[in-house]
Scaffold this motif. Structure first.
Motif, PDB file in Angstrom:
ATOM      1  N   GLN A   1     -18.808  57.532  41.178  1.00 46.06           N
ATOM      2  CA  GLN A   1     -19.520  56.496  41.922  1.00 46.06           C
ATOM      3  C   GLN A   1     -21.012  56.830  41.966  1.00 46.06           C
ATOM      4  N   PRO A   2     -21.862  55.823  42.180  1.00 49.21           N
ATOM      5  CA  PRO A   2     -23.285  56.117  42.380  1.00 49.21           C
ATOM      6  C   PRO A   2     -23.489  57.032  43.589  1.00 49.21           C
ATOM      7  N   VAL A   3     -24.418  57.963  43.453  1.00 44.71           N
ATOM      8  CA  VAL A   3     -24.663  58.911  44.539  1.00 44.71           C
ATOM      9  C   VAL A   3     -25.111  58.188  45.802  1.00 44.71           C
ATOM     10  N   THR A   4     -25.895  57.132  45.648  1.00 41.70           N
ATOM     11  CA  THR A   4     -26.353  56.367  46.809  1.00 41.70           C
ATOM     12  C   THR A   4     -25.176  55.817  47.603  1.00 41.70           C
ATOM     13  N   ARG A   5     -24.169  55.311  46.901  1.00 42.98           N
ATOM     14  CA  ARG A   5     -22.994  54.766  47.579  1.00 42.98           C
ATOM     15  C   ARG A   5     -22.191  55.872  48.252  1.00 42.98           C
ATOM     16  N   ASP A   6     -22.041  57.008  47.574  1.00 42.22           N
ATOM     17  CA  ASP A   6     -21.300  58.123  48.170  1.00 42.22           C
ATOM     18  C   ASP A   6     -21.973  58.632  49.435  1.00 42.22           C
ATOM     19  N   ILE A   7     -23.302  58.799  49.377  1.00 44.87           N
ATOM     20  CA  ILE A   7     -24.021  59.311  50.540  1.00 44.87           C
ATOM     21  C   ILE A   7     -23.971  58.304  51.690  1.00 44.87           C
ATOM     22  N   ALA A   8     -24.125  57.021  51.376  1.00 49.42           N
ATOM     23  CA  ALA A   8     -24.055  55.997  52.427  1.00 49.42           C
ATOM     24  C   ALA A   8     -22.689  55.960  53.090  1.00 49.42           C
ATOM     25  N   ALA A   9     -21.636  56.273  52.330  1.00 49.26           N
ATOM     26  CA  ALA A   9     -20.288  56.263  52.893  1.00 49.26           C
ATOM     27  C   ALA A   9     -20.001  57.512  53.716  1.00 49.26           C
ATOM     28  N   ARG A  10     -20.601  58.648  53.344  1.00 51.33           N
ATOM     29  CA  ARG A  10     -20.284  59.915  54.002  1.00 51.33           C
ATOM     30  C   ARG A  10     -21.284  60.322  55.074  1.00 51.33           C
ATOM     31  N   LEU A  11     -22.500  59.824  55.002  1.00 47.94           N
ATOM     32  CA  LEU A  11     -23.522  60.241  55.952  1.00 47.94           C
ATOM     33  C   LEU A  11     -23.186  59.880  57.400  1.00 47.94           C
ATOM     34  N   PRO A  12     -22.624  58.702  57.693  1.00 44.73           N
ATOM     35  CA  PRO A  12     -22.274  58.423  59.096  1.00 44.73           C
ATOM     36  C   PRO A  12     -21.286  59.421  59.690  1.00 44.73           C
ATOM     37  N   ALA A  13     -20.366  59.944  58.885  1.00 39.07           N
ATOM     38  CA  ALA A  13     -19.420  60.937  59.406  1.00 39.07           C
ATOM     39  C   ALA A  13     -20.142  62.208  59.829  1.00 39.07           C
ATOM     40  N   SER A  14     -21.072  62.673  59.000  1.00 41.97           N
ATOM     41  CA  SER A  14     -21.841  63.868  59.350  1.00 41.97           C
ATOM     42  C   SER A  14     -22.766  63.607  60.529  1.00 41.97           C
ATOM     43  N   ALA A  15     -23.402  62.433  60.550  1.00 42.14           N
ATOM     44  CA  ALA A  15     -24.314  62.111  61.641  1.00 42.14           C
ATOM     45  C   ALA A  15     -23.572  62.008  62.969  1.00 42.14           C
ATOM     46  N   GLU A  16     -22.397  61.390  62.961  1.00 39.38           N
ATOM     47  CA  GLU A  16     -21.619  61.270  64.188  1.00 39.38           C
ATOM     48  C   GLU A  16     -21.213  62.643  64.707  1.00 39.38           C
ATOM     49  N   LEU A  17     -20.741  63.507  63.819  1.00 38.07           N
ATOM     50  CA  LEU A  17     -20.342  64.848  64.214  1.00 38.07           C
ATOM     51  C   LEU A  17     -21.526  65.633  64.763  1.00 38.07           C
ATOM     52  N   THR A  18     -22.668  65.564  64.088  1.00 43.04           N
ATOM     53  CA  THR A  18     -23.846  66.321  64.517  1.00 43.04           C
ATOM     54  C   THR A  18     -24.371  65.823  65.851  1.00 43.04           C
ATOM     55  N   LEU A  19     -24.444  64.507  66.026  1.00 39.97           N
ATOM     56  CA  LEU A  19     -24.978  63.952  67.266  1.00 39.97           C
ATOM     57  C   LEU A  19     -24.075  64.269  68.454  1.00 39.97           C
ATOM     58  N   VAL A  20     -22.764  64.150  68.275  1.00 40.09           N
ATOM     59  CA  VAL A  20     -21.852  64.463  69.380  1.00 40.09           C
ATOM     60  C   VAL A  20     -21.936  65.950  69.726  1.00 40.09           C
ATOM     61  N   GLY A  21     -22.002  66.814  68.707  1.00 41.42           N
ATOM     62  CA  GLY A  21     -22.145  68.237  68.967  1.00 41.42           C
ATOM     63  C   GLY A  21     -23.432  68.552  69.708  1.00 41.42           C
ATOM     64  N   LEU A  22     -24.529  67.905  69.321  1.00 39.03           N
ATOM     65  CA  LEU A  22     -25.810  68.146  69.997  1.00 39.03           C
ATOM     66  C   LEU A  22     -25.784  67.625  71.425  1.00 39.03           C
ATOM     67  N   LEU A  23     -25.168  66.464  71.646  1.00 37.72           N
ATOM     68  CA  LEU A  23     -25.082  65.920  73.006  1.00 37.72           C
ATOM     69  C   LEU A  23     -24.247  66.818  73.905  1.00 37.72           C
ATOM     70  N   LEU A  24     -23.147  67.356  73.392  1.00 35.35           N
ATOM     71  CA  LEU A  24     -22.336  68.292  74.176  1.00 35.35           C
ATOM     72  C   LEU A  24     -23.134  69.543  74.520  1.00 35.35           C
ATOM     73  N   ALA A  25     -23.879  70.056  73.536  1.00 34.78           N
ATOM     74  CA  ALA A  25     -24.685  71.249  73.786  1.00 34.78           C
ATOM     75  C   ALA A  25     -25.759  70.970  74.836  1.00 34.78           C
TER      76      ALA A  25
END
Length: 337
Positions: A85-109
């Motif tokens: 798949q195009p890298v742009t499509r892969d990153i757009a599909a996977r980036l929200p998962a990483s962003a959600e995990l990072t933001l929730v972890g930072l908010l808990l901290a």
């Protein structure tokens, strides 16, 4: 404020250019041969050479770099050989998962570290202060992958309180319509409370892992900054004016102590994006970090370059956001900018 933002953006252009050049060169000197990897172990040298020619890897580095930059200017990050798949499509599909995990972890901290740091500064030498030091030491000492494995062992294997660490959703839940890419928000928008519970239960352990990792710097900086502010003349003047202790600490001390804390939060968020790589592998999280690791193993250049460039852009946006927050917290920063 707009002038300051424009100046900051202009200073980031050389950084982005440097990231593009360094990433391109580093991917070319990595051990491994992309053509040989995808041709297979039984492929002949002629077949490997043909694949290398189709990928353009037989051309000189300057020619490859010009082709890469030309495609980059068109918004094309290339195509992943591992996913097809195009890298742009892969990153757009996977980036929200990483962003959600990072933001929730930072908010808990932040929910734990900020009150703990403030209490440790206000009650210096008390048991709260000692607890703050223990938490900071533990957060620095424990590697993030070890913390994740330990949490999985205790809460999944021993106690059975947590679901299996197999991604963002278990096999019995269905994904909601993709609106934001953040599962928790999309579940609420779809009014699927059972799906929200399933997504949250999968998210909590990796988020706590990242929160433990980021507790130490936030707690330490909050405590140190509050101690410096509590000894300032304006705080003593506020106390002498008869203001309540909560008013002095909440209105005067905490706001003036926030500038170095905001800087630390930006740095911690950057660290968490890097720590995501290990956490996502431990919890089989389908984020951008695990995507980059898989591409690195396969010597797949395009996803690696796209990953590093995406992280660089996010760092630039994060630093710009920190500068804007400076102006909101302390108007003198806007005047100086």
């Amino acid at each position: 404020m707009l002038k300051m933002i424009g100046q900051r953006l202009m200073t980031t252009i050389p950084s982005i250019i440097g990231v593009i050049i360094v990433t391109f060169l580093l991917t070319r000197v990595l051990p491994g041969d992309t053509a040989a990897y995808f041709a297979g172990p039984a492929a002949s040298p002629q077949a490997i050479a043909e694949i290398r020619g189709k990928l353009g890897l037989d051309q000189p580095l300057p020619v490859q770099f010009v082709s890469y930059v030309t495609a980059l200017l068109k918004g094309d990050l290339g195509q992943s050989l591992t996913t097809g798949q195009p890298v742009t499509r892969d990153i757009a599909a996977r980036l929200p998962a990483s962003a959600e995990l990072t933001l929730v972890g930072l908010l808990l901290a932040m929910a734990v570290a900020l009150p703990l740091g403030v209490l440790a500064a206000v009650k210096q030498g008390s048991w709260v202060d000692h607890l703050c030091r223990i938490v900071a030491t533990a957060g620095v000492s424990l590697p993030v992958f070890f913390t994740g494995l330990l949490l999985v062992y205790v809460f999944y294997f021993l106690l059975g309180w947590s679901p299996a660490p197999l991604g963002r959703l278990d096999v019995f839940a269905s994904e909601p319509p993709g609106v934001t890419g953040f599962l928790l928000i999309d579940m609420l928008l779809a009014r699927d409370l059972e799906g929200f519970r399933a997504a949250f239960s999968q998210l909590i352990l990796p988020a706590v892992t990242l929160a433990i990792f980021s507790l130490a710097p936030i707690t330490r900086m909050t405590r140190a900054s509050m101690l410096a502010v509590l000894g300032a003349d304006f705080v003593r003047t506020a106390r002498a004016s008869g203001l309540t202790n909560s008013k002095v600490i909440g209105t005067y001390a905490f706001r003036n102590a926030m500038l170095p804390v905001v800087t630390t939060l930006g740095m911690v968020f950057s660290f968490l994006l890097g720590a995501n790589v290990l956490v996502e592998k431990v919890f089989a999280w389908p984020g951008i970090g695990s995507y980059a690791v898989e591409a690195l193993i396969a010597s797949d250049y395009a996803p690696i370059q796209g990953f590093v460039l995406t992280m660089a852009v996010m760092y630039v946006a994060l630093n710009l956001m920190i500068d804007v927050l400076y102006g909101v917290i302390d108007p003198r920063v806007r005047l100086e900018g």
